[in-house]
Design an enzyme around this catalytic site. Structure first.
Site, PDB file in Angstrom:
ATOM      1  N   LYS A 149       3.464  -2.113  -3.446  1.00 51.17           N
ATOM      2  CA  LYS A 149       2.729  -1.914  -4.700  1.00 51.17           C
ATOM      3  C   LYS A 149       3.693  -1.900  -5.887  1.00 51.17           C
ATOM      4  CE  LYS A 149      -1.086   0.671  -2.619  1.00 51.17           C
ATOM      5  NZ  LYS A 149      -1.630   1.980  -2.285  1.00 51.17           N
ATOM      6  N   GLN A 175      -1.321   8.280  -2.112  1.00 56.53           N
ATOM      7  CA  GLN A 175      -1.267   7.537  -0.853  1.00 56.53           C
ATOM      8  C   GLN A 175      -1.740   8.429   0.298  1.00 56.53           C
ATOM      9  OE1 GLN A 175      -0.552   4.243  -0.506  1.00 56.53           O
ATOM     10  NE2 GLN A 175      -1.083   4.491   1.638  1.00 56.53           N
ATOM     11  N   ASP A 230      -7.921   3.769  -7.605  1.00 59.14           N
ATOM     12  CA  ASP A 230      -8.337   3.543  -6.210  1.00 59.14           C
ATOM     13  C   ASP A 230      -9.856   3.559  -6.077  1.00 59.14           C
ATOM     14  OD1 ASP A 230      -6.459   2.890  -4.283  1.00 59.14           O
ATOM     15  OD2 ASP A 230      -5.757   4.942  -4.002  1.00 59.14           O
TER      16      ASP A 230
END
Length: 294
Positions: free
Chosen positions: A52, A96, A119
């Protein structure tokens, strides 16, 4: 049979984003800034966050990786999230997953400011998505929609079967495929571990989206001719190779691909799209923040 090439499509999307960022730079505007919080030393998570960060560099975004030890308490993580929520320089951030057992994942995701939740996991954003309102769509479902769109896969009036009901993929996909517009307007069946006669259901499907994490689950006899197959599963299977494993999806690709009209490979299908759409969500967040401040 057409391969839905996630590598190529994600590359195209990143190029489009880079053009937008170059314009921002030329106009003297602030470029998007994505942060990622990682707790512990999970190998797969570190690899994913690393990719990322590299993707951010390629499109001209700023990026920050916040690494915290495995022993981090829930309070410490919530304090870090609060700092990110209040940092005007950060446009979007992700936590995460998975998190260590001492931390309540639900509580942590609820603490993220919905305006920075790139997200798309916060209940506010999930609710907006369910109501067809403009919001951040979770990156993997967003990537699937983009693949269907760019390859012109017809979804209107089709029967879509979703296998798996996770909050990250299965459930949002079932909502998105049934919404008005394109891709959407299909009739959706959501299946899971308690579904009986799953072969009977999948063999009637025009589109199958599988996100189980069970290698080779979807066999050729479960699929009708010319079905569209989207394989979200990704599993490492041990073997005798130098690496010690190979990566495979939920679909018996070799045999199912002979019957499909469109199919995603694993790797190289849905996976690369997820990071591209996370970048797209971050670009959207930057634009929204700019509008709010002007």
């Amino acid at each position: 049979m057409t391969i839905l090439d996630g590598r190529k499509t994600s590359k195209d999307i990143k190029e489009e984003i880079k053009v937008e960022v170059d314009k921002m730079k030329a106009n003297g505007e602030k470029v998007p800034h994505l942060a990622a919080v990682i707790v512990g030393n999970d190998g797969a998570s570190l690899t994913y966050v690393g990719s990322k960060v590299r993707a951010c560099e390629r499109v001209g975004f700023e990026s920050t990786m916040v690494r915290m030890p495995n022993t981090t308490s829930e309070i410490e993580l919530l304090d870090t999230i609060d700092d990110l929520n209040n940092n005007d320089d950060i446009d979007g951030f992700i936590i995460q997953l998975p998190l260590p057992p001492q931390i309540n994942t639900q509580k942590v995701l609820m603490a993220v400011n919905p305006d920075k939740d790139v997200d798309g996991f916060h209940p506010t954003n999930f609710g907006k998505m369910a109501l067809d309102m403009s919001t951040f769509i979770p990156a993997t479902p967003f990537g699937i929609l983009e693949l269907l769109d760019r390859y012109g896969v017809e979804t209107k009036g089709k029967h879509t079967v979703v296998i798996g009901r996770s909050h990250i993929v299965g459930r949002p996909m079932s909502i998105l495929m049934g919404r008005k517009g394109f891709p959407g307007n299909s009739t959706v069946t959501l299946t899971h571990s308690h579904t009986k006669n799953i072969t009977q259901i999948t063999s009637q499907a025009d589109i199958i989206i599988t996100a189980l994490g069970v290698p080779g689950f979807l066999k050729a006899e479960m699929v009708k001719d010319d079905a569209v197959i989207i394989d979200v599963g990704i599993t490492r299977v041990a073997d005798d190779s130098e690496k010690g494993y190979y990566i495979t999806g939920d679909v018996d690709f070799e045999n199912v691909s002979k019957k499909a009209s469109f199919i995603t490979p694993v790797p190289g299908g849905v996976g690369p799209m997820t990071i591209a759409m996370l970048l797209k969500n971050t670009l959207l967040a930057r634009e929204q923040h700019r509008k709010h401040r002007s």
